[in-house]
Design a protein around this motif. Structure first.
Motif, PDB file in Angstrom:
ATOM      1  N   ASP A 347      16.734 -13.300  35.946  1.00  0.00           N
ATOM      2  CA  ASP A 347      18.058 -13.930  35.918  1.00  0.00           C
ATOM      3  C   ASP A 347      19.198 -12.928  35.737  1.00  0.00           C
ATOM      4  O   ASP A 347      20.279 -13.298  35.260  1.00  0.00           O
ATOM      5  N   THR A 348      18.983 -11.682  36.149  1.00  0.00           N
ATOM      6  CA  THR A 348      19.996 -10.641  35.934  1.00  0.00           C
ATOM      7  C   THR A 348      20.480 -10.060  37.253  1.00  0.00           C
ATOM      8  O   THR A 348      19.673  -9.735  38.141  1.00  0.00           O
ATOM      9  N   LEU A 349      21.791  -9.923  37.394  1.00  0.00           N
ATOM     10  CA  LEU A 349      22.400  -9.283  38.555  1.00  0.00           C
ATOM     11  C   LEU A 349      22.452  -7.771  38.338  1.00  0.00           C
ATOM     12  O   LEU A 349      22.641  -7.305  37.211  1.00  0.00           O
ATOM     13  N   LEU A 350      22.312  -7.005  39.419  1.00  0.00           N
ATOM     14  CA  LEU A 350      22.546  -5.565  39.308  1.00  0.00           C
ATOM     15  C   LEU A 350      24.045  -5.312  39.392  1.00  0.00           C
ATOM     16  O   LEU A 350      24.782  -6.058  40.052  1.00  0.00           O
ATOM     17  N   PHE A 351      24.491  -4.268  38.720  1.00  0.00           N
ATOM     18  CA  PHE A 351      25.910  -3.929  38.668  1.00  0.00           C
ATOM     19  C   PHE A 351      26.044  -2.496  39.153  1.00  0.00           C
ATOM     20  O   PHE A 351      25.581  -1.556  38.501  1.00  0.00           O
ATOM     21  N   THR A 352      26.645  -2.311  40.315  1.00  0.00           N
ATOM     22  CA  THR A 352      26.686  -0.981  40.914  1.00  0.00           C
ATOM     23  C   THR A 352      27.562  -0.033  40.098  1.00  0.00           C
ATOM     24  O   THR A 352      28.561  -0.433  39.520  1.00  0.00           O
ATOM     25  N   GLY A 353      27.158   1.244  40.085  1.00  0.00           N
ATOM     26  CA  GLY A 353      27.918   2.236  39.343  1.00  0.00           C
ATOM     27  C   GLY A 353      27.938   1.970  37.849  1.00  0.00           C
ATOM     28  O   GLY A 353      28.931   2.256  37.175  1.00  0.00           O
ATOM     29  N   TRP A 354      26.846   1.436  37.321  1.00  0.00           N
ATOM     30  CA  TRP A 354      26.757   1.001  35.918  1.00  0.00           C
ATOM     31  C   TRP A 354      27.299   2.038  34.935  1.00  0.00           C
ATOM     32  O   TRP A 354      28.075   1.704  34.037  1.00  0.00           O
ATOM     33  N   PHE A 380      24.912   1.754  46.757  1.00  0.00           N
ATOM     34  CA  PHE A 380      25.565   0.451  46.871  1.00  0.00           C
ATOM     35  C   PHE A 380      26.991   0.464  46.318  1.00  0.00           C
ATOM     36  O   PHE A 380      27.844  -0.291  46.787  1.00  0.00           O
ATOM     37  N   PHE A 381      27.245   1.311  45.333  1.00  0.00           N
ATOM     38  CA  PHE A 381      28.596   1.381  44.754  1.00  0.00           C
ATOM     39  C   PHE A 381      29.633   1.708  45.822  1.00  0.00           C
ATOM     40  O   PHE A 381      30.751   1.196  45.796  1.00  0.00           O
ATOM     41  N   ALA A 396      36.430  -0.498  39.357  1.00  0.00           N
ATOM     42  CA  ALA A 396      35.991  -1.526  40.301  1.00  0.00           C
ATOM     43  C   ALA A 396      34.504  -1.355  40.599  1.00  0.00           C
ATOM     44  O   ALA A 396      34.067  -0.265  40.983  1.00  0.00           O
ATOM     45  N   HIS A 397      33.742  -2.419  40.434  1.00  0.00           N
ATOM     46  CA  HIS A 397      32.295  -2.404  40.632  1.00  0.00           C
ATOM     47  C   HIS A 397      31.870  -3.661  41.387  1.00  0.00           C
ATOM     48  O   HIS A 397      32.654  -4.596  41.533  1.00  0.00           O
ATOM     49  N   THR A 398      30.594  -3.680  41.813  1.00  0.00           N
ATOM     50  CA  THR A 398      30.046  -4.847  42.497  1.00  0.00           C
ATOM     51  C   THR A 398      28.866  -5.405  41.715  1.00  0.00           C
ATOM     52  O   THR A 398      27.982  -4.658  41.291  1.00  0.00           O
ATOM     53  N   ALA A 399      28.860  -6.729  41.542  1.00  0.00           N
ATOM     54  CA  ALA A 399      27.717  -7.441  40.985  1.00  0.00           C
ATOM     55  C   ALA A 399      26.936  -8.033  42.147  1.00  0.00           C
ATOM     56  O   ALA A 399      27.509  -8.693  43.016  1.00  0.00           O
TER      57      ALA A 399
END
Length: 454
Positions: A347-354, A380-381, A396-399
């Motif tokens: 149930d977890t999204l990846l977060f680019t550039g964590w 992906f970032f 700025a990041h992507t989920a």
């Protein structure tokens, strides 16, 4: 007095409850957005098409229904940008020294920037292309065992034109594209990219190889007149109580690939996951935040057009932001959140550039189901709309969901292949963390060396 105090206490408790669990993202709302955006009738929402415009209009109507306002300086919910997508007549000519080669007679124009190209010839063995160094502005003739991967490497190194002998790999590419020259879309205000790729038959390859390095290569193309085309961003605005507190930006892209080559008889690339899922996240977060108490910070909700054509909608938005860039506190982009990644915790999204900033870890600490991107080699970032703003300094990041989902850019990226419960839960987990971010004084910051540079 005791009754009043009890009532007041109940009210405060109720407000506290609202702040934590006061909004439920209903699965039927999530499904309804997907049913429309990813339906066959939308024909895949191709970049800068009427179908994209319809999708943007749908998003705008939802923003209106949620009570969002026009963004500062705008008189509606849609931001349009004219784009250029040249169509060529199929009669390009290639001039090298005293030789002239014609399209259809030894020359196959695989892709083009849509404009004439003039450059100096440089012959490079395909096996050594990674060691060739700076190829900026050159017309690179690949020799030896040539591949499309070597051609892409040459273009990344700055080649203005890449020439390579025709082979089985190229024939497969020609079959997949229907023999049509691939020409990118760009903003009317933008510059043509370095996209020109030319395949030549064995006789033409021999003729080119006989030329000296430094010989002038000129490719002439002829553009046919085309009607104007535009791409559309849908933008909604939720004003905050403190104009000096800054603005949160929540984004996704609403376009996909449109109609493409048939796979198992299906030619509609629905884009249910990519990125109707992200668009749905933006819509339902707008729904949730607009329904609650006024936030301290303002929130911009933006669904971009023409991401698939080269992030044109976000490029235009970055050049024409309704609020100054310096006032953007953070940007979270939502991309392909329609399925669980097997490499991520449940149930977890990846977060680019964590690790590039403290935004992801902080949201996770407040309950967002976010975690570190397990695909660093995929970059992906740098591959989504967040990157346009990150280059300009915005945190700025992507989920995202499944980073390498098998339905990626396939006709079976449809409603049947979505994990709607996962998607709904992921959106739900972000409601209160984003409400907190928009109500707090916390300002995300780049980690040392985390901000990308142009």
């Amino acid at each position: 007095m005791h009754v009043v105090s009890a009532t007041l206490g109940l009210c405060l408790a109720t407000q506290g409850l609202f702040a934590q669990t006061g909004w439920t993202v209903k699965p039927e709302w999530v499904r309804a957005h997907e049913e429309f955006l990813a339906s066959d009738v939308m024909a895949g929402r191709g970049s800068a098409t009427r179908d994209e415009q319809i999708a943007a209009t749908y998003v705008a109507s939802e923003f209106m229904g949620y009570g969002l306002k026009f963004a500062p300086g705008m008189t509606g919910y849609l931001q349009s940008a004219e784009v250029v997508s040249p169509v060529l007549d199929g009669h390009a000519t290639l001039h090298v020294g005293s030789a002239t080669l014609s399209e259809g007679a030894g020359v196959l124009l695989l892709s083009s920037s849509g404009v004439d190209v003039q450059a100096k010839l440089r012959k490079v063995d395909a096996a050594e292309i990674a060691k060739a160094g700076d190829l900026k502005g050159a017309a690179v003739l690949l020799t030896g065992k040539t591949t499309l991967a070597a051609a892409r490497t040459a273009r990344r190194a700055g080649a203005a034109l890449v020439l390579l002998p025709r082979n089985a790999e190229i024939d497969h590419m020609v079959e997949a594209t229907g023999g049509k020259t691939q020409i990118g879309i760009r903003l009317k205000t933008g510059l043509p990219g370095s996209r020109t790729l030319v395949a030549v038959d064995s006789q033409a390859a021999t003729s080119l190889a006989a030329q000296e390095d430094g010989a002038v290569v000129e490719l002439r193309v002829h553009e046919l007149p085309q009607p104007p085309r535009s791409t559309y961003n849908a933008i909604g605005y939720l004003p905050g109580s403190d104009p000096k507190a800054g603005t949160i930006l929540l984004t996704a892209h609403l376009d996909h690939l449109g109609i493409g080559p048939a796979v198992n008889g299906d030619t509609i690339y629905n884009g249910a996951n990519d990125d109707a899922a992200g668009t749905t996240a933006v819509l339902e977060l707008a729904h949730a935040l607009a329904a609650g108490p006024q936030l301290k910070r303002s929130v911009l909700f933006v669904c971009y057009g023409s991401e698939e054509a080269g992030e044109l909608g976000s490029e235009f938005f970055g050049e024409h932001t309704p609020v100054p860039l310096k006032d953007l506190v953070a940007n979270v982009e939502f991309e392909m959140i329609g399925s669980q990644d097997p490499k991520m915790p449940k149930d977890t999204l990846l977060f680019t550039g964590w690790s590039r900033s403290n935004l992801g870890p902080t949201l996770a600490a407040h309950g967002a189901k976010l975690g570190d991107d397990p695909y660093p080699d995929e970059h992906f970032f740098e591959r989504s709309d967040n990157y346009q703003l990150a280059l300009q300094g915005v945190v700025a990041h992507t989920a995202a969901g499944y980073g390498t989902v098998p339905t990626y850019h396939q006709p079976n990226d449809d409603l049947e292949h979505l994990d709607l419960p996962f998607m709904t839960a992921a959106i739900q987990s972000l409601v209160e963390p984003l409400r907190w971010l928009a109500s707090s004084d916390f300002k995300p910051e780049w980690s040392a060396g985390g901000q990308p540079k142009r």
